[in-house]
Write a protein that holds these residues in place. Structure first.
Motif, PDB file in Angstrom:
ATOM      1  N   THR A 183      22.374  22.130  -6.809  1.00  0.00           N
ATOM      2  CA  THR A 183      22.285  20.740  -6.365  1.00  0.00           C
ATOM      3  C   THR A 183      22.548  20.638  -4.865  1.00  0.00           C
ATOM      4  OG1 THR A 183      23.001  19.954  -8.511  1.00  0.00           O
ATOM      5  CG2 THR A 183      23.215  18.432  -6.670  1.00  0.00           C
TER       6      THR A 183
ATOM      7  N   VAL B 229      29.722  19.595  -7.886  1.00  0.00           N
ATOM      8  CA  VAL B 229      28.367  19.791  -8.403  1.00  0.00           C
ATOM      9  C   VAL B 229      28.046  21.281  -8.367  1.00  0.00           C
ATOM     10  CG1 VAL B 229      27.604  17.528  -7.616  1.00  0.00           C
ATOM     11  CG2 VAL B 229      27.308  19.523  -6.147  1.00  0.00           C
ATOM     12  N   SER B 230      26.868  21.627  -8.791  1.00  0.00           N
ATOM     13  CA  SER B 230      26.493  23.036  -8.777  1.00  0.00           C
ATOM     14  C   SER B 230      25.891  23.418  -7.427  1.00  0.00           C
ATOM     15  CB  SER B 230      25.472  23.317  -9.866  1.00  0.00           C
ATOM     16  OG  SER B 230      24.240  22.759  -9.491  1.00  0.00           O
TER      17      SER B 230
ATOM     18  N   THR C 119      24.853  11.266  -4.426  1.00  0.00           N
ATOM     19  CA  THR C 119      25.248  12.674  -4.456  1.00  0.00           C
ATOM     20  C   THR C 119      24.842  13.345  -3.157  1.00  0.00           C
ATOM     21  OG1 THR C 119      24.666  12.603  -6.787  1.00  0.00           O
ATOM     22  CG2 THR C 119      25.185  14.753  -5.848  1.00  0.00           C
TER      23      THR C 119
ATOM     24  N   ALA D  32      29.818  22.957  -3.033  1.00  0.00           N
ATOM     25  CA  ALA D  32      29.606  22.643  -4.443  1.00  0.00           C
ATOM     26  C   ALA D  32      30.947  22.352  -5.126  1.00  0.00           C
ATOM     27  CB  ALA D  32      28.898  23.808  -5.122  1.00  0.00           C
TER      28      ALA D  32
END
Lengths: 340, 340
Positions: B17, B13-14, B32, B8
DNA sequence: TAAATTTCCGAAAACGTTTTTGGAATCTGT
DNA sequence: ACAGATTCCAAAAACGTTTTCGGAAATTTA
């Protein structure tokens, strides 16, 4: 599922106290502890292994790989007995065994599979093809994951292996044959890749040399642990050397094929030709005539292997070394004095 | 160990995700996702099974109990072949196998052991003593844990079992003997507790009845799957009934003992007395003379069992039923026409 | 009786995931 | 250009433990 929280609530204490009480920490009041233990029993509580292993980084699980990478099955010649020992002693030490199925879906390696499951150590018992040292094995060796193999020379900081003394075992067989007066002794070996096969061949040669017999490379053939190849190899020897009086064979399963082939070709065992195998599998003693063979102490191998593995797991500084288990010559009915 | 957090961070990103990307959720941008997958590969990421199972309540692990409660070892007559099938099909479905070692330290039951480890289902392959239905088995049956046994009549909402058609198998053997002209057929059975033993006895009796032969209870003796008992039982029959011409034996291992005993007592097999076994273990075909027997399809049993188990696991509403696998009569060399 | 020590326990972080919820940004149609 | 739909993602809770840290209460010491 009753969790530590349920117990805490009922006992009127915090979860941390419950945990400490159940894990025999000292800083908890005896009465509190007693109450908690009692409650745990009543509620039929057992700790969730996943949660535990998540925080402790210890799973009390030993991973097991066996068979080859092709997932061909439980076909190691004495898988059963070895794994039985492993199970017993690992069990007494509080470990369960996780058998990796090598699900071929994801092409994960030994190492990633181990990390994924968080096993504390891994035990390898591979057959034929698996024995080729491949990248996966090297990766595992260098991974730092404690690991012990059977008959597969792994060496590393946290890696080792257990094997029979194949060299001495083979020499014992040859010595015995020599003592019976045999001079023309054929050898049906395993393959060219395994250390095990090499050591048995080497023992055969050393035995002959020490007995003052010159080595005839025509007498050495490989059976590749397969029925057809073994039959073929036997016939090759028979055709070239009518005066052969003994066969030393690198595995019992091959030895049984050799005997069959011999009989098909009109020879009697042991009257005309003596045969010695290697392994002492179940069928060896049940066969008629019962097979003389070099016994591998399968239970001892398994037991030594798992002890070794647990030591590697427990002692961070322990630098492992290979364990070599002695073989024993078991004299049965397929060997007789040489008449020529 | 690289975790989902590392990915992440790198991907910007988190963690959620990353999780969704890796688990093929649809609501994530293709680019992504690609980046994340790429990163996961580079960092050699694999999901931590413990963490996963903690939240999902799914471990993709099947627990295996075998042997008896005394931890006596891998001694089921065809454990190997069955478990080999189990491993193969379970592996293809993404399951690994957790072999419980029955560490006798804590006196945990089957059920608690399963809960502790969070296995998705459990597979039982027990021997002799384990087959007595005990409280542990009942507890497991009622626990709601998906479970399938071999040769052990478990029935419940989420429980079932797989067995051979022992009744029909036994009848086939008797029919064949009858067809060869035998009229005095002795039966060496297993024990009094197993359904398996009962079914084979019942098949024997049914076969005789249908053939118009009266059942002589003197001809029925138990060998308890032990060498000495079997020898004893054989002698008992021999002493009382000099005119016996055939033995039907409830297991191959016992049949081999029967043959040995017969030969010791001066009978020839099959010239004087025919013998049929049950199981078709490896030794049956290797024996001289090769044993006529009723083959249990071990691979099929294992495969059916694990399929059944997976179905119980997957389909909450599925109400399982027992699977009965057909047996096959394998005619070899220990049976011959009756001469009397 | 005040200070020092010991005994016992709770709060909270951490382990590495999944999954729910909500919301910002973009896109669609009018 | 605006409402509505859609696409994509972050925050946060949750799973069940262990373990660290600190502190209140009880006990001992002076």
């Amino acid at each position: 599922m009753t969790s530590i929280k349920d117990i805490a609530k009922r006992a009127g204490v915090s979860v941390s106290t419950v945990s400490r009480a159940l894990n025999n920490y000292q800083d908890v009041n005896p009465q509190t502890r007693e109450k908690i233990i009692q409650l745990a029993r009543e509620l039929n509580y057992f700790a969730n292994a996943a949660a535990k292993s998540l925080v402790q980084k210890r799973s009390y699980t030993i991973g097991v790989f066996f068979g080859d990478q092709m997932n061909s099955g439980f076909d190691h010649p004495f898988f059963l007995e070895v794994i039985s020992a492993v199970r017993e002693v690992a069990g007494n030490a509080g470990y369960d065994l996780l058998i990796f199925t090598n699900s071929n879906k994801n092409r994960a390696t030994y190492t990633t599979l181990c990390r994924e499951r968080g096993v504390d150590g891994v035990f390898l018992i591979l057959t034929g093809e698996g024995k080729k040292k491949n990248e996966q094995l090297v990766e595992l060796q260098e991974s730092g994951i404690p690991c012990v193999a059977i008959d597969l020379p792994l060496e590393g900081e946290r890696c080792s292996y257990v094997e029979s003394n194949n060299y001495l075992g083979a020499k014992k067989a040859v010595n015995y044959l020599l003592g019976l007066g045999h001079k023309k002794i054929a050898f049906i070996g395993g393959d060219e890749i395994g250390k095990l096969s090499f050591d048995r061949l080497y023992g055969y040669k050393a035995g002959l040399s020490e007995g003052g017999i010159e080595i005839d490379s025509d007498l050495v053939n490989l059976g590749y642990f397969s029925e057809e190849k073994t039959k073929e190899a036997t016939k090759t020897v028979l055709n070239k050397h009518k005066d052969i009086t003994a066969f030393f064979v690198a595995s019992d399963s091959m030895a049984l094929v050799v005997i069959e082939t011999l009989i098909e070709n009109g020879y009697r065992v042991p009257e005309d030709i003596s045969v010695i195998g290697f392994d002492d599998i179940k069928e060896a003693s049940q066969h008629k005539p019962a097979l003389t063979t070099v016994r591998q102490s399968k239970y001892v191998m398994g037991s030594e292997a798992i002890h070794l593995l647990m030591k590697i797991i427990d002692e961070a500084t322990y630098r492992p070394y290979p364990v070599v288990v002695p073989c024993e010559l078991i004299i049965r009915e397929t060997t007789a004095p040489c008449k020529k």
